[in-house]
Design a protein around this motif. Structure first.
Motif, PDB file in Angstrom:
ATOM      1  N   ALA A 137      -1.637  55.092  -5.013  1.00 45.53           N
ATOM      2  CA  ALA A 137      -0.641  54.688  -6.130  1.00 45.53           C
ATOM      3  C   ALA A 137      -1.406  54.913  -7.513  1.00 45.53           C
ATOM      4  O   ALA A 137      -0.366  55.029  -8.422  1.00 45.53           O
ATOM      5  N   ALA A 138      -2.909  54.894  -8.430  1.00 45.66           N
ATOM      6  CA  ALA A 138      -2.775  55.924  -9.284  1.00 45.66           C
ATOM      7  C   ALA A 138      -2.142  57.236  -9.412  1.00 45.66           C
ATOM      8  O   ALA A 138      -1.839  57.488 -10.726  1.00 45.66           O
ATOM      9  N   ALA A 139      -2.337  57.826  -8.188  1.00 40.86           N
ATOM     10  CA  ALA A 139      -1.525  59.686  -8.097  1.00 40.86           C
ATOM     11  C   ALA A 139       0.416  59.007  -8.372  1.00 40.86           C
ATOM     12  O   ALA A 139       0.379  59.975  -9.249  1.00 40.86           O
ATOM     13  N   GLY A 140       0.889  58.195  -7.584  1.00 43.86           N
ATOM     14  CA  GLY A 140       1.838  58.499  -7.487  1.00 43.86           C
ATOM     15  C   GLY A 140       2.483  59.427  -7.074  1.00 43.86           C
ATOM     16  O   GLY A 140       2.247  60.179  -6.237  1.00 43.86           O
ATOM     17  N   PRO A 141       3.799  59.256  -6.661  1.00 39.62           N
ATOM     18  CA  PRO A 141       4.864  59.359  -5.799  1.00 39.62           C
ATOM     19  C   PRO A 141       5.104  60.999  -5.961  1.00 39.62           C
ATOM     20  O   PRO A 141       5.509  61.557  -5.731  1.00 39.62           O
ATOM     21  N   LYS A 142       5.788  60.958  -7.691  1.00 38.25           N
ATOM     22  CA  LYS A 142       5.307  62.333  -8.230  1.00 38.25           C
ATOM     23  C   LYS A 142       4.831  63.522  -8.724  1.00 38.25           C
ATOM     24  O   LYS A 142       4.278  64.660  -8.736  1.00 38.25           O
ATOM     25  N   ALA A 143       3.350  63.022  -7.580  1.00 42.18           N
ATOM     26  CA  ALA A 143       1.832  64.323  -7.757  1.00 42.18           C
ATOM     27  C   ALA A 143       2.221  64.899  -6.606  1.00 42.18           C
ATOM     28  O   ALA A 143       2.589  64.667  -5.565  1.00 42.18           O
ATOM     29  N   SER A 186       1.807  52.887  -1.397  1.00 38.73           N
ATOM     30  CA  SER A 186       1.361  53.074  -2.178  1.00 38.73           C
ATOM     31  C   SER A 186       1.852  54.249  -2.626  1.00 38.73           C
ATOM     32  O   SER A 186       1.694  54.142  -4.293  1.00 38.73           O
ATOM     33  N   ALA A 187       2.224  55.251  -2.115  1.00 40.56           N
ATOM     34  CA  ALA A 187       2.532  56.698  -3.089  1.00 40.56           C
ATOM     35  C   ALA A 187       4.692  56.688  -2.536  1.00 40.56           C
ATOM     36  O   ALA A 187       4.541  58.379  -2.685  1.00 40.56           O
ATOM     37  N   THR A 229       3.332  63.802  -0.511  1.00 38.73           N
ATOM     38  CA  THR A 229       4.195  62.307  -1.366  1.00 38.73           C
ATOM     39  C   THR A 229       5.819  62.965  -1.274  1.00 38.73           C
ATOM     40  O   THR A 229       5.893  64.074  -1.378  1.00 38.73           O
TER      41      THR A 229
END
Length: 268
Positions: A137-143, A186-187, A229
Motif C-alpha cells: 500500500a505504501a508503494a502504491g499502484p503507480k510503482a 493494497s496496490a 501493479t
C-alpha cells in the motif's frame, strides 16, 4: 524488450539443479525467483547457474525448510527489504531489474489449525500477509512492482480442487482468502496468470507427493503467483492482456518438486 519472470518453489535447489537447468534451457526465463532453496548462501550452486546463463544472484539462504533466491540473466540491483518475517526466517529477497522491482516471497504455510490464538504458525502467516499489505500500500499502484513466489494461499474458488472442502483447510480458509485479497487490493495488483486464463478454468501449481498419479487425482492448489501493479501492467501490456502460464508438465518430470514453475512475460 521482453522480461520473462519465473517463480518456482524448487524444494531444494541442490537436489533439483538438473531440473532447473533443463527448464531454463527450454523456457529461457530472464529472472528466476526460487523458494525453499534449503541451503545457505555459500552452499548455493553458483557455477551451475552461471552455466545456465543466470549469473546474477540475490540469495537469502537458511538451513532447513526456508531460503529464497533470485537468479537473473540481467544485472541486479538490491530492492527494498519489506521486513515481512517477524521470525527472521529467510523468506524474502528483493531485486530491481530493468527498472522493475521484484519482491520474491516464501509465505509461511501456517500449520494445520486455522486459528490465530491456538496456532502460532497460522498467526505468523497472517502477520506476514498483513506486513506485505502495508508495504505494498505504501508503494502504491503507480510503482513498477512485481510480487511473486509461493504465497501458500489459493485465492479463488477455481484455484483449488474442491472449494467447498478446502474452505476448512489451511491455504484456502476464509480468513486467508480475506488476507490475500487485502494484499491484492493494497496496490491494485493484477494476477497475471488469472488474467491470461480467467475463471472458471481450474488452475493448480501444487500437487501433493502422496498422490501416485497427480494428474489422475488432480487434487491441486494454485499457491504460486506473479502479481503486477496497474502501472507496470499498463506499461507492459497496453491492453493486450498478460502472457502467463503454469508449466504443470514439469511436475511430471523425474524426482520433481511438488510445485510447478509459473512464468509471466512483461513487454517493457
Amino acid at each position: 524488450m521482453r522480461l520473462r519472470i519465473c517463480t518456482w518453489n524448487v524444494n531444494s535447489v541442490r537436489l533439483r539443479v538438473e531440473q532447473v537447468a533443463r527448464f531454463v534451457a527450454e523456457q529461457q526465463p530472464d529472472v528466476l525467483c526460487m523458494q525453499e532453496i534449503k541451503c545457505q548462501a555459500p552452499e548455493f550452486p553458483r557455477e551451475a547457474f552461471e552455466a545456465m546463463g543466470l549469473p546474477h544472484l540475490a540469495i537469502a539462504g537458511q538451513k532447513g525448510w526456508h531460503g529464497v533466491a533470485t537468479a537473473s540473466r540481467l544485472p541486479l540491483e538490491p530492492g527494498a527489504d519489506w521486513g515481512a518475517c517477524r521470525e527472521g526466517h529467510a523468506r524474502s529477497v528483493a531485486v530491481k531489474v530493468q527498472g522493475v522491482e521484484i519482491q520474491n516471497f516464501y509465505i509461511p504455510a501456517g500449520g494445520d489449525i486455522p486459528d490465530r490464538t491456538l496456532n502460532p504458525k497460522f498467526d505468523h502467516k497472517l502477520d506476514f500477509l498483513e506486513r506485505l499489505s502495508a508495504k505494498a500500500a505504501a508503494a502504491g499502484p503507480k510503482a513498477p512492482l512485481v510480487i511473486t513466489g509461493d504465497f501458500n494461499v489459493a485465492p479463488g474458488e477455481f484455484d483449488v480442487w474442491s472449494h467447498k472442502q478446502m474452505l476448512k483447510i489451511v491455504s484456502h480458509t476464509p480468513i486467508e482468502l480475506a488476507a490475500i485479497e487485502k494484499l491484492r487490493a493494497s496496490a491494485g495488483f493484477v494476477d497475471l496468470v488469472r488474467e491470461t486464463t480467467p475463471d472458471p478454468t481450474k488452475l493448480f501449481s501444487w500437487w501433493s507427493y502422496r498422490a501416485a498419479d497427480f494428474r489422475a487425482s488432480n487434487r491441486g492448489l494454485r499457491l504460486d503467483h506473479i502479481w503486477a501493479t496497474p502501472a507496470l501492467h499498463a506499461q507492459a501490456f497496453a491492453g493486450r492482456g498478460a502472457e502467463a502460464r503454469i508449466h504443470d508438465d514439469v511436475r511430471a518430470w523425474e524426482r520433481p518438486s511438488d510445485h510447478a514453475p509459473v512464468i509471466a512475460d512483461l513487454a517493457l
